[in-house]
Enzyme design. Structure first.
Site, PDB file in Angstrom:
ATOM      1  N   HIS A  43       0.814  -1.216   0.000  1.00 50.86           N
ATOM      2  CA  HIS A  43       0.000   0.000   0.000  1.00 50.86           C
ATOM      3  C   HIS A  43       0.850   1.268   0.000  1.00 50.86           C
ATOM      4  O   HIS A  43       0.361   2.347  -0.322  1.00 50.86           O
ATOM      5  CB  HIS A  43      -0.986  -0.011   1.179  1.00 50.86           C
ATOM      6  CG  HIS A  43      -0.366   0.252   2.516  1.00 50.86           C
ATOM      7  ND1 HIS A  43      -0.038  -0.738   3.401  1.00 50.86           N
ATOM      8  CD2 HIS A  43      -0.002   1.411   3.127  1.00 50.86           C
ATOM      9  CE1 HIS A  43       0.467  -0.221   4.494  1.00 50.86           C
ATOM     10  NE2 HIS A  43       0.508   1.092   4.353  1.00 50.86           N
ATOM     11  N   ASP A  68      -0.106  -7.576   1.233  1.00 52.37           N
ATOM     12  CA  ASP A  68       0.329  -6.195   1.435  1.00 52.37           C
ATOM     13  C   ASP A  68       1.855  -6.099   1.482  1.00 52.37           C
ATOM     14  O   ASP A  68       2.419  -5.351   2.272  1.00 52.37           O
ATOM     15  CB  ASP A  68      -0.277  -5.603   2.708  1.00 52.37           C
ATOM     16  CG  ASP A  68      -0.130  -4.077   2.768  1.00 52.37           C
ATOM     17  OD1 ASP A  68      -0.050  -3.458   1.696  1.00 52.37           O
ATOM     18  OD2 ASP A  68      -0.075  -3.526   3.875  1.00 52.37           O
ATOM     19  N   GLY A 107       3.725   6.323   7.996  1.00 55.56           N
ATOM     20  CA  GLY A 107       5.116   6.379   7.567  1.00 55.56           C
ATOM     21  C   GLY A 107       5.937   5.231   8.111  1.00 55.56           C
ATOM     22  O   GLY A 107       6.985   4.882   7.567  1.00 55.56           O
ATOM     23  N   ASN A 108       5.473   4.595   9.210  1.00 51.54           N
ATOM     24  CA  ASN A 108       6.143   3.411   9.738  1.00 51.54           C
ATOM     25  C   ASN A 108       5.876   2.174   8.882  1.00 51.54           C
ATOM     26  O   ASN A 108       6.589   1.168   9.007  1.00 51.54           O
ATOM     27  CB  ASN A 108       5.678   3.109  11.169  1.00 51.54           C
ATOM     28  CG  ASN A 108       6.466   3.867  12.218  1.00 51.54           C
ATOM     29  OD1 ASN A 108       5.960   4.815  12.800  1.00 51.54           O
ATOM     30  ND2 ASN A 108       7.708   3.464  12.454  1.00 51.54           N
ATOM     31  N   SER A 109       4.846   2.229   8.044  1.00 52.55           N
ATOM     32  CA  SER A 109       4.476   1.063   7.241  1.00 52.55           C
ATOM     33  C   SER A 109       5.658   0.592   6.407  1.00 52.55           C
ATOM     34  O   SER A 109       6.303   1.372   5.714  1.00 52.55           O
ATOM     35  CB  SER A 109       3.310   1.406   6.314  1.00 52.55           C
ATOM     36  OG  SER A 109       2.135   1.628   7.046  1.00 52.55           O
ATOM     37  N   LEU A 131      -9.930 -21.205  -6.132  1.00 50.93           N
ATOM     38  CA  LEU A 131     -11.120 -22.046  -6.099  1.00 50.93           C
ATOM     39  C   LEU A 131     -12.230 -21.458  -6.954  1.00 50.93           C
ATOM     40  O   LEU A 131     -12.934 -22.187  -7.655  1.00 50.93           O
ATOM     41  CB  LEU A 131     -11.604 -22.225  -4.656  1.00 50.93           C
ATOM     42  CG  LEU A 131     -12.785 -23.167  -4.418  1.00 50.93           C
ATOM     43  CD1 LEU A 131     -12.494 -24.567  -4.945  1.00 50.93           C
ATOM     44  CD2 LEU A 131     -13.112 -23.235  -2.922  1.00 50.93           C
ATOM     45  N   GLY A 132     -12.428 -20.141  -6.904  1.00 47.28           N
ATOM     46  CA  GLY A 132     -13.398 -19.512  -7.798  1.00 47.28           C
ATOM     47  C   GLY A 132     -14.763 -19.260  -7.202  1.00 47.28           C
ATOM     48  O   GLY A 132     -15.775 -19.338  -7.916  1.00 47.28           O
TER      49      GLY A 132
END
Length: 373
Positions: free
Chosen positions: A113, A143, A222-224, A278-279
């Site tokens: 992200h 992520d 900002g730590n992400s 799997l769908g």
């Protein structure tokens, strides 16, 4: 007779002196006793305090946090993602953190992200050294993303084993909260919980559920992408999301490094993550409470089946309720993801469903590879 009289007079005088002294002392004591009793006794001298237990001295520092910060801090970078094509273009700037995983080849891991929608990405090693970065691979469902810069001989973070993490263990978060001005900020906390499940978005009509470590180490925007580190200086998690609701504090989350490592390896080797498919979609969780209210089984209600998908070929239908995958009981979407995570494209999966009017059915599906984004 005079000598005898003188002797008795001397003894009588001595006796009178003793009596007068005793009476005088008693009267003095009686007069002063109330005053003495009214005054508190002087405090006893307290024993010396016990010596405090000192933390282990890892590198000659007084605190292990200092050693951790010095060891891991140089491998933490700042990431700036420009969503516009030039400075006149409408867009914005997103900032985050990253971890150097391969200093010899310039590989860096961060959160997806942080770079999503970016036209250009810069990586700052410090205030002077800034490099343009290319995206090696990115994965929305975890992520995670891997970047590469043209630099060598970079410091490399050491990865730990998140399966050994314990609740209450001291951890350190390092990153760039609010941007480069606060680069490599260090915060300290503990591991609050293990194996938390949080929903961070949706893809293809389905929520994205992450299994994460929970910590009270302060994590800010900002730590992400920065590391969560144990007291041995090992990265045990990648800081990913934070509850930012008003009134909620001390709840940060990190992707366990054991979950991230195989994803990172696939992103480096093939540029994407191969997952079984799997769908089915538009799933609704039927909790035990809801099941009791409506007299239906607890499980996952199937709202849609992709045409030509493994689920369609296996005979799974809309309104089926999935209750088991192989021998694993399934009642939540997170449990469905966990069951599929242990499979590979081409594997067989026994899907047990309850169908209105038909009862319980066991269907065999051959998993395909999840279509790439």
């Amino acid at each position: 007779m005079k000598p005898m009289y003188a002797k008795w007079r001397w003894w009588l005088a001595a006796l009178m002196l003793v009596v007068v002294g005793a009476l005088g002392g008693g009267l003095l004591t009686f007069a002063l006793a109330p005053r003495l009793m009214a005054k508190p006794l002087p405090p006893a001298t307290p024993p010396p305090p016990l010596p405090l237990a000192q933390p282990p001295n890892l590198t000659g520092e007084t605190s292990p946090v200092v050693a951790v910060a010095r060891q891991v801090g140089p491998a933490v970078v700042g990431i700036t993602a420009l969503t516009g094509t030039d400075w006149l273009d409408k867009g914005g700037v997103k900032q985050g953190s990253g971890i150097i995983l391969d200093g010899a080849n310039g590989y860096i891991v961060t959160n997806n992200h942080v770079i999503a929608g970016a036209g250009r990405i810069n990586v700052s090693l410090d205030q002077e050294r800034v490099f343009p970065a290319e995206v090696v691979g990115r994965d929305t469902r975890s992520d995670l993303a891997v970047l590469r810069i043209k630099a060598t001989n970079l410091p490399t973070a050491r990865l730990g084993d998140s399966s050994k993490v314990q609740v209450g263990e001291t951890v350190v978060a390092i990153g760039n909260p609010l941007g480069r001005e606060f680069a490599r900020s260090v915060t300290v906390g503990v591991v609050s919980a293990l194996n938390r499940e949080i929903t961070v978005g949706a893809q293809g009509g389905q929520p994205i559920v992450l299994r994460v470590l929970q910590t009270d180490a302060p994590i800010n925007p900002g730590n992400s992408g920065g590391p969560l580190v144990n007291m041995r200086g090992e990265v045990i998690g990648i800081n990913s999301v934070k509850i930012a609701t008003t009134g909620v504090e001390g709840m940060g989350f990190a992707i366990p490094i054991n979950d991230a490592r195989p994803i990172i390896d696939q992103l480096v080797t093939r540029g994407y993550v191969s997952r079984p498919y799997l769908g089915i979609y538009n799933l609704r969780e039927i909790t035990p409470e809801v099941a009791g209210w409506y007299n239906i089984p607890a499980g996952l209600f199937v709202g849609g089946v992709m045409p030509g998908s493994p689920a369609a070929k296996a005979g799974i239908r809309v309104e089926d309720i999935i209750i088991r995958l192989d021998d694993n009981r399934v009642t939540t979407y997170g449990e469905l993801q966990s069951a599929l995570a242990g499979k590979r494209p081409g594997d067989q999966l026994i899907v047990t469903v309850v169908r209105p009017g038909k009862g319980e059915l066991s269907l065999s599906a051959t998993l395909a590879e999840l279509p790439r984004e």
